[in-house]
Design a protein around this motif. Sequence first.
Motif, short mmCIF file in Angstrom:
data_model
loop_
_atom_site.label_atom_id
_atom_site.label_comp_id
_atom_site.label_asym_id
_atom_site.label_seq_id
_atom_site.Cartn_x
_atom_site.Cartn_y
_atom_site.Cartn_z
N UNK A 13 0.71 -1.32 -0.59
CA UNK A 13 -0.16 0.44 0.20
C UNK A 13 0.92 1.14 0.01
N UNK A 14 1.86 1.01 0.85
CA UNK A 14 2.75 2.91 1.14
C UNK A 14 4.17 3.13 0.04
N UNK A 15 4.13 1.47 -1.02
CA UNK A 15 4.65 2.01 -2.02
C UNK A 15 3.90 1.66 -3.01
N UNK A 16 2.86 1.44 -3.62
CA UNK A 16 1.83 2.34 -4.26
C UNK A 16 1.18 2.87 -4.38
N UNK A 17 1.11 3.90 -3.30
CA UNK A 17 0.92 5.70 -3.25
C UNK A 17 1.95 6.47 -3.80
N UNK A 18 3.83 5.65 -2.64
CA UNK A 18 4.91 6.41 -3.28
C UNK A 18 4.80 5.55 -5.58
N UNK B 209 10.26 12.04 -8.66
CA UNK B 209 9.83 11.50 -9.26
C UNK B 209 10.49 10.10 -9.28
N UNK B 210 12.47 10.75 -9.56
CA UNK B 210 13.54 9.23 -9.22
C UNK B 210 12.92 8.89 -7.63
N UNK B 211 13.21 10.00 -6.86
CA UNK B 211 13.63 10.14 -5.68
C UNK B 211 12.52 9.09 -5.28
N UNK B 212 11.02 9.73 -5.09
CA UNK B 212 9.79 8.74 -5.33
C UNK B 212 9.94 7.14 -5.62
N UNK B 213 9.82 6.70 -6.63
CA UNK B 213 10.49 5.65 -7.48
C UNK B 213 12.04 4.66 -6.59
N UNK B 214 12.44 4.93 -6.10
CA UNK B 214 13.86 4.53 -5.03
C UNK B 214 13.24 4.34 -4.00
N UNK B 215 12.79 5.39 -3.44
CA UNK B 215 12.29 5.49 -2.04
C UNK B 215 11.18 3.35 -2.10
N UNK B 216 9.81 3.50 -2.97
CA UNK B 216 9.53 2.45 -3.07
C UNK B 216 10.08 0.73 -3.25
N UNK B 217 11.14 1.20 -3.96
CA UNK B 217 11.61 0.11 -4.26
C UNK B 217 12.11 -0.67 -2.95
N UNK B 218 12.56 1.29 -2.67
CA UNK B 218 13.30 0.40 -0.47
C UNK B 218 12.77 -0.45 0.23
N UNK B 219 10.97 -0.12 0.48
CA UNK B 219 9.95 0.27 0.87
C UNK B 219 9.56 -1.45 0.91
N UNK B 220 9.92 -1.60 -0.77
CA UNK B 220 9.62 -2.92 -1.34
C UNK B 220 10.36 -4.49 -0.97
N UNK B 221 11.47 -3.79 -0.80
CA UNK B 221 12.58 -5.07 -1.13
C UNK B 221 12.77 -5.36 0.69
N UNK B 222 13.27 -3.93 1.90
CA UNK B 222 13.19 -4.21 2.85
C UNK B 222 12.14 -4.42 3.99
N UNK B 223 11.05 -4.04 2.93
CA UNK B 223 9.62 -4.03 4.30
C UNK B 223 9.27 -4.83 4.71
N UNK B 224 8.77 -5.67 5.88
CA UNK B 224 7.48 -6.79 5.64
C UNK B 224 6.88 -5.91 6.70
#
Length: 144
Positions: free
Chosen positions: A13-18, A109-124
């Motif tokens: 959900x968080x990554x989708x918003x980003x 946009x680039x920063x938002x994509x990077x944060x979304x990728x990090x959230x998907x990679x590191x988040x549980x």
Amino acid sequence: MGALSDKSNTIRYLATGLIVSAVLNIGLGATRNLYVMMVLMLVMSIAQGMGAAACQRTIQLWWGKKWRGTVYSIWSSAHNAGAFACVAVVQLASFLFTGSIAAVFYTASVISFMIAAFVLWAGFERPTAVALPSIAEYTGGNNC
């Protein structure tokens, strides 16, 4: 947005918003039409509203009642620090790209994509996803 967050995987959900925010920022950088910008900003406010609800739910799922207030206050402070960093990045992008407003939106946009990728990679979503006991088990069933 909290009602939707409660019924979904908070990390996705968080990554989708980003990701939606990043795509809308690309649109903002690519248009000069005021009405299109207004619609994009309206949808952007909805997409960015997804972040707080997801983060608050994540705090609820990972921390017992005894620590939630402390963790929430730290998260709120980090949110303000992130807003400061956002302004600094926008100023830096404006300087680096010689005042190009479009480049500022593309940088966001680039920063938002990077944060979304990090959230998907590191988040549980929950402690049980990484073989930890649930917060109720960890706190002895009283969730404190």
